[in-house]
Scaffold this motif. Sequence first.
Motif, PDB file in Angstrom:
ATOM      1  N   LEU A   1       0.813  -1.214   0.000  1.00 57.18           N
ATOM      2  CA  LEU A   1       0.000   0.000   0.000  1.00 57.18           C
ATOM      3  C   LEU A   1       0.849   1.268   0.000  1.00 57.18           C
ATOM      4  N   GLU A   2       1.778   1.359   0.915  1.00 54.24           N
ATOM      5  CA  GLU A   2       2.561   2.600   1.048  1.00 54.24           C
ATOM      6  C   GLU A   2       3.601   2.773  -0.064  1.00 54.24           C
ATOM      7  N   LYS A   3       4.229   1.689  -0.483  1.00 54.70           N
ATOM      8  CA  LYS A   3       5.305   1.794  -1.488  1.00 54.70           C
ATOM      9  C   LYS A   3       4.792   1.759  -2.924  1.00 54.70           C
ATOM     10  N   ASP A   4       3.791   0.943  -3.199  1.00 53.19           N
ATOM     11  CA  ASP A   4       3.375   0.717  -4.583  1.00 53.19           C
ATOM     12  C   ASP A   4       2.064   1.409  -4.971  1.00 53.19           C
ATOM     13  N   ILE A   5       1.119   1.456  -4.056  1.00 52.70           N
ATOM     14  CA  ILE A   5      -0.219   1.946  -4.409  1.00 52.70           C
ATOM     15  C   ILE A   5      -0.365   3.448  -4.200  1.00 52.70           C
ATOM     16  N   ARG A   6      -0.083   3.928  -2.988  1.00 52.63           N
ATOM     17  CA  ARG A   6      -0.298   5.361  -2.709  1.00 52.63           C
ATOM     18  C   ARG A   6       0.480   6.276  -3.655  1.00 52.63           C
ATOM     19  N   PRO A   7       1.759   6.004  -3.927  1.00 50.54           N
ATOM     20  CA  PRO A   7       2.516   6.931  -4.789  1.00 50.54           C
ATOM     21  C   PRO A   7       1.955   7.066  -6.214  1.00 50.54           C
ATOM     22  N   GLN A   8       1.293   6.038  -6.722  1.00 49.87           N
ATOM     23  CA  GLN A   8       0.815   6.111  -8.101  1.00 49.87           C
ATOM     24  C   GLN A   8      -0.706   6.235  -8.209  1.00 49.87           C
ATOM     25  N   THR A   9      -1.377   6.484  -7.081  1.00 47.83           N
ATOM     26  CA  THR A   9      -2.835   6.555  -7.081  1.00 47.83           C
ATOM     27  C   THR A   9      -3.309   7.971  -6.794  1.00 47.83           C
ATOM     28  N   VAL A  10      -4.239   8.447  -7.612  1.00 42.44           N
ATOM     29  CA  VAL A  10      -4.917   9.707  -7.346  1.00 42.44           C
ATOM     30  C   VAL A  10      -6.294   9.337  -6.805  1.00 42.44           C
ATOM     31  N   ALA A  11      -6.486   9.528  -5.503  1.00 39.96           N
ATOM     32  CA  ALA A  11      -7.718   9.113  -4.845  1.00 39.96           C
ATOM     33  C   ALA A  11      -8.941   9.734  -5.509  1.00 39.96           C
ATOM     34  N   ASP A  12      -9.938   8.914  -5.745  1.00 40.87           N
ATOM     35  CA  ASP A  12     -11.168   9.337  -6.414  1.00 40.87           C
ATOM     36  C   ASP A  12     -12.320   9.251  -5.422  1.00 40.87           C
ATOM     37  N   ALA A  13     -12.644  10.363  -4.778  1.00 38.48           N
ATOM     38  CA  ALA A  13     -13.694  10.399  -3.763  1.00 38.48           C
ATOM     39  C   ALA A  13     -15.075  10.105  -4.338  1.00 38.48           C
ATOM     40  N   SER A  14     -15.250  10.240  -5.646  1.00 39.85           N
ATOM     41  CA  SER A  14     -16.564   9.942  -6.243  1.00 39.85           C
ATOM     42  C   SER A  14     -16.917   8.457  -6.101  1.00 39.85           C
ATOM     43  N   LEU A  15     -15.917   7.602  -5.888  1.00 39.53           N
ATOM     44  CA  LEU A  15     -16.175   6.170  -5.702  1.00 39.53           C
ATOM     45  C   LEU A  15     -16.931   5.885  -4.408  1.00 39.53           C
ATOM     46  N   LEU A  16     -16.869   6.797  -3.454  1.00 37.32           N
ATOM     47  CA  LEU A  16     -17.548   6.589  -2.178  1.00 37.32           C
ATOM     48  C   LEU A  16     -19.063   6.500  -2.354  1.00 37.32           C
ATOM     49  N   LYS A  17     -19.601   7.123  -3.387  1.00 36.14           N
ATOM     50  CA  LYS A  17     -21.041   7.040  -3.661  1.00 36.14           C
ATOM     51  C   LYS A  17     -21.440   5.632  -4.084  1.00 36.14           C
ATOM     52  N   GLN A  18     -20.462   4.851  -4.520  1.00 37.88           N
ATOM     53  CA  GLN A  18     -20.720   3.493  -4.995  1.00 37.88           C
ATOM     54  C   GLN A  18     -20.233   2.448  -3.995  1.00 37.88           C
ATOM     55  N   THR A  19     -19.986   2.882  -2.759  1.00 37.58           N
ATOM     56  CA  THR A  19     -19.351   2.017  -1.760  1.00 37.58           C
ATOM     57  C   THR A  19     -20.187   1.942  -0.494  1.00 37.58           C
ATOM     58  N   VAL A  20     -20.216   0.769   0.094  1.00 39.38           N
ATOM     59  CA  VAL A  20     -20.836   0.599   1.404  1.00 39.38           C
ATOM     60  C   VAL A  20     -19.802  -0.037   2.334  1.00 39.38           C
ATOM     61  N   MET A  21     -19.774   0.455   3.559  1.00 38.17           N
ATOM     62  CA  MET A  21     -18.919  -0.108   4.606  1.00 38.17           C
ATOM     63  C   MET A  21     -19.795  -1.034   5.434  1.00 38.17           C
ATOM     64  N   LEU A  22     -19.440  -2.315   5.482  1.00 34.09           N
ATOM     65  CA  LEU A  22     -20.216  -3.285   6.242  1.00 34.09           C
ATOM     66  C   LEU A  22     -19.376  -3.826   7.382  1.00 34.09           C
ATOM     67  N   LYS A  23     -19.926  -3.735   8.569  1.00 36.64           N
ATOM     68  CA  LYS A  23     -19.255  -4.267   9.753  1.00 36.64           C
ATOM     69  C   LYS A  23     -19.978  -5.538  10.197  1.00 36.64           C
ATOM     70  N   LEU A  24     -19.205  -6.599  10.397  1.00 34.68           N
ATOM     71  CA  LEU A  24     -19.729  -7.875  10.863  1.00 34.68           C
ATOM     72  C   LEU A  24     -19.973  -7.752  12.360  1.00 34.68           C
ATOM     73  N   ASN A  25     -21.240  -7.782  12.758  1.00 34.60           N
ATOM     74  CA  ASN A  25     -21.618  -7.425  14.117  1.00 34.60           C
ATOM     75  C   ASN A  25     -22.521  -8.485  14.760  1.00 34.60           C
ATOM     76  N   GLY A  26     -22.351  -9.725  14.373  1.00 32.88           N
ATOM     77  CA  GLY A  26     -23.243 -10.767  14.872  1.00 32.88           C
ATOM     78  C   GLY A  26     -22.800 -11.442  16.143  1.00 32.88           C
ATOM     79  N   GLY A  27     -21.578 -11.170  16.590  1.00 33.69           N
ATOM     80  CA  GLY A  27     -21.042 -11.913  17.730  1.00 33.69           C
ATOM     81  C   GLY A  27     -21.311 -11.275  19.073  1.00 33.69           C
ATOM     82  N   LEU A  28     -21.690 -12.124  20.026  1.00 31.03           N
ATOM     83  CA  LEU A  28     -21.811 -11.690  21.422  1.00 31.03           C
ATOM     84  C   LEU A  28     -20.435 -11.747  22.053  1.00 31.03           C
ATOM     85  N   GLY A  29     -20.192 -10.881  22.965  1.00 35.94           N
ATOM     86  CA  GLY A  29     -18.908 -10.874  23.651  1.00 35.94           C
ATOM     87  C   GLY A  29     -18.914 -11.778  24.868  1.00 35.94           C
ATOM     88  N   THR A  30     -19.395 -13.018  24.691  1.00 41.23           N
ATOM     89  CA  THR A  30     -19.504 -13.927  25.839  1.00 41.23           C
ATOM     90  C   THR A  30     -18.143 -14.233  26.451  1.00 41.23           C
TER      91      THR A  30
END
Length: 195
Positions: A20-49
């Motif tokens: 990520l830091e050496k290969d991806i970030r230096p050659q990537t121009v972040a495209d914030a418009s992609l966030l409209k096509q993205t959902v963040m899903l958190k796996l929340n089914g577990g009890l903390g027994t």
Amino acid sequence: GSSGTIGESTLTPVDALPHLEKDIRPQTVADASLLKQTVMLKLNGGLGTSMGLDKAKSLLEVKNGNSFLDLTSQQVIAMRQNFKTPVGFMLMNSFTTSKDTLAFLTKYPSLSVDPNIELMQNKAPKVDKSTMAPAEYSMNAHLEWCPPGHGDLYTALYGSGKLDALLSNGIKYMFVSNSDNLGATLDLDLLTYFA
């Protein structure tokens, strides 16, 4: 194939992955418009027994009165404000975590009013080891069932109709992580590279 399995002898390890830091970030121009096509899903089914809880482990306080779910909710809200876009957010709850989680989220109205905030895991019957029949427990029938776990993500998405709804709403990307993993965040550079 027809067997439903992949033999270990047919697998080969990945030799190298982009860093990520050496290969991806230096050659990537972040495209914030992609966030409209993205959902963040958190796996929340577990009890903390194992932590002495009888509710979603995401509700465990981790720092300065904030729970895992507090901090994740604040991350989502901050991302929406910073990028001025409604980043999608969902929780894959189980029948044991849904009620407490949804009640907790009322402190974040911009999240709790979203009708798509929850994806419910299926539930599976517990099995009696000696008979292989569904377990019966007349004193508390609720205990006859168990959530199938994180692996139920694809089945729950497809079977509930949520996958079709997400696709029809223009969602193409999904970031998935455990609800108690605060280090896993939606990274715009990585999303852009992935897209």
